[in-house]
Every structure is written in C-alpha cells, then in structure tokens.
Design an enzyme around this catalytic site. Structure first.
Site, PDB file in Angstrom:
ATOM      1  N   ASP A 101       0.807  -1.225   0.000  1.00  0.00           N
ATOM      2  CA  ASP A 101       0.000   0.000   0.000  1.00  0.00           C
ATOM      3  C   ASP A 101       0.838   1.270   0.000  1.00  0.00           C
ATOM      4  O   ASP A 101       0.293   2.377   0.033  1.00  0.00           O
ATOM      5  CB  ASP A 101      -0.960  -0.006   1.189  1.00  0.00           C
ATOM      6  CG  ASP A 101      -2.144  -0.922   0.937  1.00  0.00           C
ATOM      7  OD1 ASP A 101      -2.573  -1.019  -0.220  1.00  0.00           O
ATOM      8  OD2 ASP A 101      -2.645  -1.529   1.901  1.00  0.00           O
ATOM      9  N   ASP A 163      -6.452  -5.223  -5.131  1.00  0.00           N
ATOM     10  CA  ASP A 163      -6.263  -3.819  -4.732  1.00  0.00           C
ATOM     11  C   ASP A 163      -4.950  -3.255  -5.277  1.00  0.00           C
ATOM     12  O   ASP A 163      -4.822  -2.068  -5.562  1.00  0.00           O
ATOM     13  CB  ASP A 163      -6.203  -3.650  -3.207  1.00  0.00           C
ATOM     14  CG  ASP A 163      -7.039  -4.630  -2.430  1.00  0.00           C
ATOM     15  OD1 ASP A 163      -7.380  -5.689  -2.975  1.00  0.00           O
ATOM     16  OD2 ASP A 163      -7.347  -4.346  -1.267  1.00  0.00           O
TER      17      ASP A 163
HETATM   18  N1  GLY Z   1      -6.779  -2.274   0.934  1.00  0.00           N
HETATM   19  C1  GLY Z   1      -7.682  -1.725   0.057  1.00  0.00           C
HETATM   20  C2  GLY Z   1      -9.098  -1.935   0.393  1.00  0.00           C
HETATM   21  O1  GLY Z   1      -9.444  -2.317   1.502  1.00  0.00           O
HETATM   22  O2  GLY Z   1      -9.902  -1.701  -0.448  1.00  0.00           O
END
Ligand code: GLY
Length: 383
Positions: A101, A163
C-alpha cells in the site's frame, strides 16, 4: 456565447462541486495536515490515524487537498497538503512497517506534490517508495506481494490482491520520472498475473490469489474482504476496473484494455440489477442488504478512466453509467453540510465487518471528489 457543451454529467458535477467545495474548505480549516480516517459523531478530531502513520488510507486526505488546491488555486489547501505529504514521508524511517500500500500512500501525497509544485524532497521520497514497491516482486510467481502479515494465510508471502492494481501507478510514474524501464516491467508483470489469476471469465474478480511463494505456482483464489470464495467484493471489482484501465493508459497494451472492459461490463450489469446501489459484494445473498459507497465511487472513477480510451459509443455507456452511480451515491449517502466532517456515508471496510459500516471513510470522499472534478475537467490526474 457559450463555449462549452453543458452535458448532463457536467451539469450534475458543477452542482455537486458547488456544494462539495465549501465542505472541503471547512474540513481543511478543521483538519489541516492531520490524517483523518473516519468522522466520529461527525468530526474527524477523534479519529486521526487510529491505525498509525503507516495505515493504507492515510494518503487520501492529502490527495483530497491536492485535488482541491489544483481545482481552486487556494493556498490554504496547498499548505495543508504539503504538511500532510511531509508527514507521510516519515513512514520511510521505519520501512519494515510499509507494504504494497506504499503506492496508495505516496501516489496521492508526494507524487501529486511533485507534479503540482516540483518539490524535490517529495520526488526523491516517491522514487524511494517506488523502489520499495518494486522490491516486493515475487519473480517466480510474477506478482507484488501483498501485506507483511495477513489474517487470510499463515504465510503472507504467497498472497497477491486485486487492490494492488492501484499501486502500480507509482511504478509507472517512477519509470517516466527516472527513465528506468524496469519499473514498468514490474508493473506489467503484476498486471498480467492479476488478469490471469484474479480476473474471472465473466469479468468479476477474486480479492486474493494464493501462490506457493517458493515455486510461484498459483494455488487458489480466496474471498478475502468479500462475502466468500467465488463472490465479487465490490470495491475489489472497482480496483480491477480502474487498475486495468490505468495499466492500459500507461502501457498501451490491448490486453489490459480488454480486462478493464470485462470488469466494467460485469460492474454495470451488477449495478443495473441493484438499481445503481453499490452493494458490498455483487455476488452475496440478497439479504441483508449491505452497502459500500466507496466501491461506488471507485467504480465511477474507473468507468470515467475507461471512457477516455474507447470510441464514442462505448464512451457514452461508461460515462452515463458513472453518472448514474454518482447520482445514486449522492442521493443516498452524501452529506454536504460544512459543519460536519465526511461527505459520502455508508462506506464499509469489508463485507463481514459491521464495526465501520455506514461510515464516511476517507477513501469514499477522495474517489467521489476525484470523479466530480474529472467530470468538470478540473482534476489533477493522480494515477
Ligand atoms: N486495501 C484496500 C481496500 O481495503 O480496499
């Protein structure tokens, strides 16, 4: 004489922005360079970085501020955005706490700061962040490793998630900024694996793919933050749609455009079925009805991105679908009152977690604002 076509989407977006901007301005005065997550009883004050500085959502507030600065030129937004972006650069002092992330964290803070102000410290930090992201590549499996630990598997080193398609923008940016093609090669490889192992033939996608981390062999797909195995977690469908459309923008490879279209058509079909209500999972039991407005905002942004890469007929399909979704989100969930924090209520972190259900989570507001500004042609391209 009128020199712009007042399309329905532009009329709607202008109207939304006129209500949204005073709210952002008031939030900026109250929040400054702090890093909010969700409002508690209408105020961010008691919910700044509840999961610490390294938490994946912390880039969205500086992202909102940079978008607002770009759209208005107001220095108050810039000052707050610079402060918030600088704070996030402190994450590099304990890099072991960062994970995939890092893209979400740096893209909307230091990368936008570099683009809008040319700040050299921001540029250097964002390039360092891109190196760390690229370093998560599992060469045998061809994927960027998700998380450092995970509730979904004893050994997180074999996990990839949909993601992470959004984190690839940091690599595409670094390739252009540094002139080094290996960043693009890493991003392309991850996107290829995602298209192969996460995207299903019907255009829906799984949240998580599990690999043998040593051999790189694909083992199975997991339900992750969605309803369960084989389901279609709606925010994940948004990450796929937007992420593949961006992969096409940055590489020009038709394979990724096709993947984005497949995702888009699945989302549009699912959303027509729910009358444009962004359910938390498009393949979950009809009852109870569970909503994720953030998924709606992400999908809308993905549709708008895709609309830029297709001929007129398809463009209208994607833009009109995005507009319907945004209008639904506004009608059902938007709070434009400047006295309270948080715009788009009814967010959710994952299907089976009710603790933050109905919350105005910061990423809801980022993507909703990005979509509004994009329709007005006032956004700074962030990805
Ligand atoms: N980590 C990204 C989401 O929870 O969408």
């Amino acid at each position: 004489m009128c020199n712009e076509i007042r399309t329905p989407s532009r009329i709607w977006a202008q109207n939304a922005w006129e209500k949204l901007e005073p709210k952002l301005r008031a939030e900026c005065e109250r929040t400054g360079s702090d890093l909010p997550f969700i409002p508690i009883q209408g105020k961010y004050r008691d919910c700044m970085m509840p999961h610490g500085l390294w938490w994946w959502t912390n880039g969205f507030w500086p992202g909102l501020l940079w978008q607002a600065y770009h759209a208005t030129g107001d220095e108050a937004y810039r000052t707050a955005a610079e402060g918030a972006s600088a704070r996030l650069r402190d994450t590099l002092n304990a890099p072991e706490k960062l994970d995939h992330d890092i893209g979400f964290l740096f893209q909307l803070s230091s990368v936008l700061q570099t683009q809008l102000t040319g700040d050299e410290a921001a540029r250097r930090a964002a390039l360092q962040a891109a190196d760390m992201l690229a370093g998560r590549m599992n060469e045998k499996g061809g994927f960027l490793r998700a998380w450092n630990t995970s509730p979904w598997a004893d050994d997180a080193s074999g996990l990839m998630i949909i993601d992470c398609m959004m984190n690839l923008s940091l690599l595409f940016w670094a390739a252009k900024e540094s002139g080094e093609a290996h960043y693009t090669a890493v991003a392309e490889r991850h996107a290829e694996t995602a298209a192969k192992c996460l995207l299903r033939p019907d255009g829906s996608c799984a949240h998580i793919a599990q690999f043998d981390p040593q051999t790189g062999d694909f083992l199975k797909a997991l339900g992750g933050q969605g309803y369960g195995e084989g389901s279609a977690w709606s925010r994940g469908q948004g990450w796929a749609l937007y992420g593949f459309a961006l992969a096409y923008r940055h590489t020009g490879r038709e394979h990724f455009l096709t993947a984005a279209k497949r995702s888009a058509h699945y989302c549009i079909a699912a959303l027509q079925h729910s009358y444009w209500l962004p359910l938390r999972d498009f393949r979950a039991p009809a009852q109870p009805v569970k909503i994720d407005s953030g998924a709606g905002a992400v999908i809308a942004c993905g549709l708008l991105e895709l609309s830029e890469h297709v001929p007129e007929l398809e463009k209208a399909l994607y833009t009109d679908s995005a507009l319907k979704l945004l209008q639904k989100c506004e009608a059902e969930f938007a709070d434009y009152c400047p006295e309270t924090d948080g715009i788009l209520g009814c967010g959710a972190t994952m299907y089976h977690d009710e603790r933050l259900a109905n919350a105005a989570i910061i990423y809801n507001d980022y993507y909703y604002t990005e979509a509004v500004l994009r329709l007005l042609g006032k956004d700074v391209f962030a990805w």
